[in-house]
Design a protein around this motif. Structure first.
Motif, PDB file in Angstrom:
ATOM      1  N   PRO A 152     -45.396  36.898  -9.657  1.00 41.02           N
ATOM      2  CA  PRO A 152     -46.680  36.653 -10.325  1.00 41.02           C
ATOM      3  C   PRO A 152     -46.754  35.233 -10.878  1.00 41.02           C
ATOM      4  N   LEU A 207     -52.216  35.501 -10.107  1.00 44.62           N
ATOM      5  CA  LEU A 207     -51.975  35.664  -8.680  1.00 44.62           C
ATOM      6  C   LEU A 207     -50.730  36.509  -8.514  1.00 44.62           C
ATOM      7  N   LEU A 208     -50.836  37.498  -7.640  1.00 48.42           N
ATOM      8  CA  LEU A 208     -49.781  38.496  -7.496  1.00 48.42           C
ATOM      9  C   LEU A 208     -49.294  38.560  -6.056  1.00 48.42           C
ATOM     10  N   PRO A 209     -48.008  38.810  -5.870  1.00 48.93           N
ATOM     11  CA  PRO A 209     -47.506  38.962  -4.492  1.00 48.93           C
ATOM     12  C   PRO A 209     -48.026  40.252  -3.862  1.00 48.93           C
ATOM     13  N   THR A 210     -48.374  40.177  -2.611  1.00 48.47           N
ATOM     14  CA  THR A 210     -48.880  41.348  -1.897  1.00 48.47           C
ATOM     15  C   THR A 210     -47.784  42.383  -1.693  1.00 48.47           C
ATOM     16  N   PRO A 249     -47.119  44.125  -9.562  1.00 50.29           N
ATOM     17  CA  PRO A 249     -48.450  43.575  -9.817  1.00 50.29           C
ATOM     18  C   PRO A 249     -49.217  44.326 -10.898  1.00 50.29           C
ATOM     19  N   ARG A 280     -62.084  39.621  -4.664  1.00 46.36           N
ATOM     20  CA  ARG A 280     -61.812  40.549  -5.770  1.00 46.36           C
ATOM     21  C   ARG A 280     -63.032  40.676  -6.675  1.00 46.36           C
ATOM     22  N   GLU A 320     -44.342  46.285  -5.111  1.00 41.51           N
ATOM     23  CA  GLU A 320     -44.906  47.618  -5.350  1.00 41.51           C
ATOM     24  C   GLU A 320     -45.560  47.726  -6.727  1.00 41.51           C
ATOM     25  N   ASP A 345     -50.182  36.940   0.143  1.00 41.52           N
ATOM     26  CA  ASP A 345     -48.958  37.095   0.939  1.00 41.52           C
ATOM     27  C   ASP A 345     -47.985  35.943   0.689  1.00 41.52           C
ATOM     28  N   HIS A 350     -58.051  37.861 -10.698  1.00 41.23           N
ATOM     29  CA  HIS A 350     -56.756  38.056 -10.071  1.00 41.23           C
ATOM     30  C   HIS A 350     -56.925  38.353  -8.591  1.00 41.23           C
ATOM     31  N   ALA A 351     -55.838  38.116  -7.867  1.00 41.50           N
ATOM     32  CA  ALA A 351     -55.827  38.387  -6.428  1.00 41.50           C
ATOM     33  C   ALA A 351     -54.386  38.524  -5.975  1.00 41.50           C
ATOM     34  N   ARG A 352     -54.226  39.233  -4.873  1.00 42.22           N
ATOM     35  CA  ARG A 352     -52.910  39.361  -4.237  1.00 42.22           C
ATOM     36  C   ARG A 352     -52.836  38.375  -3.079  1.00 42.22           C
TER      37      ARG A 352
END
Length: 148
Positions: free
Chosen positions: A75, A103-106, A112, A50, A109, A70, A66-68
């Protein structure tokens, strides 16, 4: 979404001493991995990827790396106030002393972007940022980060 849905008191850190942006991202990845039951090797590269798109130093001494991932379903955040500001290649070229790892879930929708906007709004609030910088301990830092 609000900051209290992303951050828990145990993940507010005061006086973290880091020599560089890379070392900070490694340490935050390690701490997040421990809290989430993941490998730091799954988190750190995502943060670095990122950062290659452009620094997440948003100005005024604040960074929002931050990053997504799986592997997560909601969050997750860590808020750190550094002992000494470090170069983060921020948009305003100022060193950074307040850092919120997000950190965010991929799979999610709109969540994030909502989480990112929520955290950025709180950190960019001048009164909130001043209270975070004045916090004497982790509990006070956590309280300063909470919405009023």
């Amino acid at each position: 979404m609000t900051v209290d849905q992303i951050l828990v008191p145990a993940d507010a850190l005061v006086g973290l001493r880091m020599a560089s942006k890379g070392a900070l991202l490694e340490e935050l990845a390690r701490r997040a991995a421990g809290a989430l039951g993941l490998s730091a090797g799954a988190i750190y590269p995502a943060l670095v990827r990122r950062e290659t798109l452009g620094s997440t130093g948003i100005g005024d001494g604040i960074a929002l790396p931050h990053a997504r991932l799986d592997a997560i379903t909601r969050p997750y955040g860590i808020l750190a106030r550094l002992r000494e500001p470090i170069d983060f290649e921020a948009v305003d070229d100022r060193p950074v002393d307040l850092v919120f790892l997000l950190l965010l879930p991929t799979a999610a929708e709109g969540e994030p972007l909502n989480a990112l906007a929520c955290v950025a709004r709180r950190l960019r609030d001048p009164e909130a940022a001043a209270a975070m910088r004045a916090a004497r301990d982790a509990a006070a830092l956590y309280e300063a980060a909470m919405p009023r």
